[in-house]
Design a protein around this motif. Sequence first.
Motif, short mmCIF file in Angstrom:
data_model
loop_
_atom_site.label_atom_id
_atom_site.label_comp_id
_atom_site.label_asym_id
_atom_site.label_seq_id
_atom_site.Cartn_x
_atom_site.Cartn_y
_atom_site.Cartn_z
N TYR A 1 0.88 -1.17 0.00
CA TYR A 1 0.00 0.00 0.00
C TYR A 1 0.91 1.21 0.00
CZ TYR A 1 -2.97 -3.76 1.59
OH TYR A 1 -3.62 -4.97 1.69
N GLU A 2 0.68 2.12 -0.93
CA GLU A 2 1.60 3.25 -1.11
C GLU A 2 0.85 4.57 -1.07
OE1 GLU A 2 4.93 4.72 -4.36
OE2 GLU A 2 4.26 2.65 -4.37
N TRP A 3 1.48 5.58 -0.49
CA TRP A 3 0.96 6.94 -0.50
C TRP A 3 2.13 7.90 -0.30
CZ3 TRP A 3 0.50 3.68 3.66
CH2 TRP A 3 1.01 4.12 4.87
N SER A 4 1.89 9.15 -0.52
CA SER A 4 2.92 10.18 -0.35
C SER A 4 2.36 11.32 0.47
CB SER A 4 3.37 10.74 -1.71
OG SER A 4 3.95 9.72 -2.47
N ASP A 5 3.25 12.01 1.15
CA ASP A 5 2.89 13.27 1.79
C ASP A 5 3.83 14.34 1.21
OD1 ASP A 5 5.34 13.02 3.16
OD2 ASP A 5 4.39 12.31 5.00
N ARG A 6 3.93 15.48 1.84
CA ARG A 6 4.76 16.54 1.29
C ARG A 6 6.25 16.22 1.31
NH1 ARG A 6 2.22 21.27 4.74
NH2 ARG A 6 2.75 19.67 6.23
N SER A 7 6.66 15.29 2.16
CA SER A 7 8.08 15.03 2.34
C SER A 7 8.56 13.64 1.91
CB SER A 7 8.46 15.20 3.82
OG SER A 7 8.07 16.47 4.28
N TRP A 8 7.69 12.63 1.97
CA TRP A 8 8.12 11.26 1.77
C TRP A 8 7.13 10.44 0.96
CZ3 TRP A 8 12.95 10.52 3.21
CH2 TRP A 8 13.47 11.31 4.24
N ARG A 9 7.63 9.37 0.40
CA ARG A 9 6.79 8.32 -0.19
C ARG A 9 6.77 7.20 0.84
NH1 ARG A 9 8.09 4.10 -4.74
NH2 ARG A 9 10.19 4.52 -4.04
N TRP A 10 5.59 6.71 1.17
CA TRP A 10 5.42 5.67 2.18
C TRP A 10 4.91 4.40 1.53
CZ3 TRP A 10 6.90 6.82 7.09
CH2 TRP A 10 7.04 8.19 7.41
N ILE A 11 5.46 3.26 1.94
CA ILE A 11 4.97 1.98 1.45
C ILE A 11 4.77 1.08 2.67
CG2 ILE A 11 5.39 -0.05 0.01
CD1 ILE A 11 7.17 1.71 -1.75
N LEU A 12 3.55 0.60 2.85
CA LEU A 12 3.23 -0.35 3.90
C LEU A 12 3.16 -1.73 3.25
CD1 LEU A 12 2.39 -0.80 6.87
CD2 LEU A 12 0.03 -0.44 6.13
N ILE A 13 3.87 -2.67 3.81
CA ILE A 13 3.97 -4.02 3.25
C ILE A 13 3.45 -4.98 4.31
CG2 ILE A 13 5.57 -5.71 2.28
CD1 ILE A 13 7.51 -3.19 1.98
N SER A 14 2.42 -5.79 3.96
CA SER A 14 1.79 -6.65 4.96
C SER A 14 1.42 -8.00 4.36
CB SER A 14 0.52 -5.96 5.48
OG SER A 14 -0.16 -6.78 6.39
N GLN A 15 1.44 -9.03 5.19
CA GLN A 15 1.00 -10.35 4.75
C GLN A 15 -0.52 -10.41 4.65
OE1 GLN A 15 2.71 -12.99 7.67
NE2 GLN A 15 4.44 -13.47 6.34
N THR A 16 -1.21 -9.53 5.35
CA THR A 16 -2.67 -9.53 5.34
C THR A 16 -3.20 -8.38 4.50
OG1 THR A 16 -2.70 -8.25 7.38
CG2 THR A 16 -2.84 -10.63 7.61
N SER A 17 -4.34 -8.61 3.92
CA SER A 17 -4.99 -7.58 3.11
C SER A 17 -5.61 -6.53 4.04
CB SER A 17 -6.08 -8.24 2.26
OG SER A 17 -6.73 -7.28 1.49
N LEU A 18 -5.45 -5.27 3.69
CA LEU A 18 -6.02 -4.17 4.48
C LEU A 18 -7.03 -3.41 3.63
CD1 LEU A 18 -2.64 -2.89 5.96
CD2 LEU A 18 -4.40 -4.19 7.18
N THR A 19 -8.10 -2.95 4.27
CA THR A 19 -9.13 -2.18 3.57
C THR A 19 -8.71 -0.71 3.48
OG1 THR A 19 -10.33 -1.62 5.59
CG2 THR A 19 -10.93 -3.71 4.50
N SER A 20 -9.38 0.03 2.61
CA SER A 20 -9.10 1.47 2.51
C SER A 20 -9.30 2.18 3.84
CB SER A 20 -9.97 2.10 1.43
OG SER A 20 -9.54 1.67 0.17
N PRO A 21 -10.40 1.90 4.59
CA PRO A 21 -10.54 2.56 5.89
C PRO A 21 -9.41 2.20 6.87
CG PRO A 21 -12.65 1.68 5.19
CD PRO A 21 -11.62 1.16 4.22
#
Length: 143
Positions: A90-110
């Motif tokens: 799961y990837e997103w960015s803010d003003r300073s960084w690109r973030w990637i969350l990596i998980s064995q389980t599926s996560l919902t948008s909420p």
Amino acid sequence: MTIPSTPSSHGGPNHRADQRALSELHIALPRWWPGRPNTEVVGGDLETGAVIVHLPYEGNPYLARLPLDGSLPGTTATTMAELQRGYMTYEWSDRSWRWILISQTSLTSPEIGAIRESMTGAAEEPPRRGQTSPPARGPVSVD
């Protein structure tokens, strides 16, 4: 059911079965702790501030903070390639960084939204000591 605390009782088949059964009792867990959770740094680059950490949560998740330009400096390229095999990302960015969350389980948008919100809220204004959220209920991890 009790688990004896003698050294000879640890590690045996009954002890492990008892630990698994006890971990399923779903005790209330704190959602706030004074200080940072125990994370393990698994890659990164001091020059750019890129870092990848293993998070102490269910689903065996990792969180990567990477430069916005898309580069993977230092050890991050090798680490990311190893982690992304068999994991959801799961990837997103803010003003300073690109973030990637990596998980064995599926996560919902909420769930991703709540994770992101918790990261920005904690960084900007940490709760005062003793201020807590409602207790979480979940299994106790068994190592």
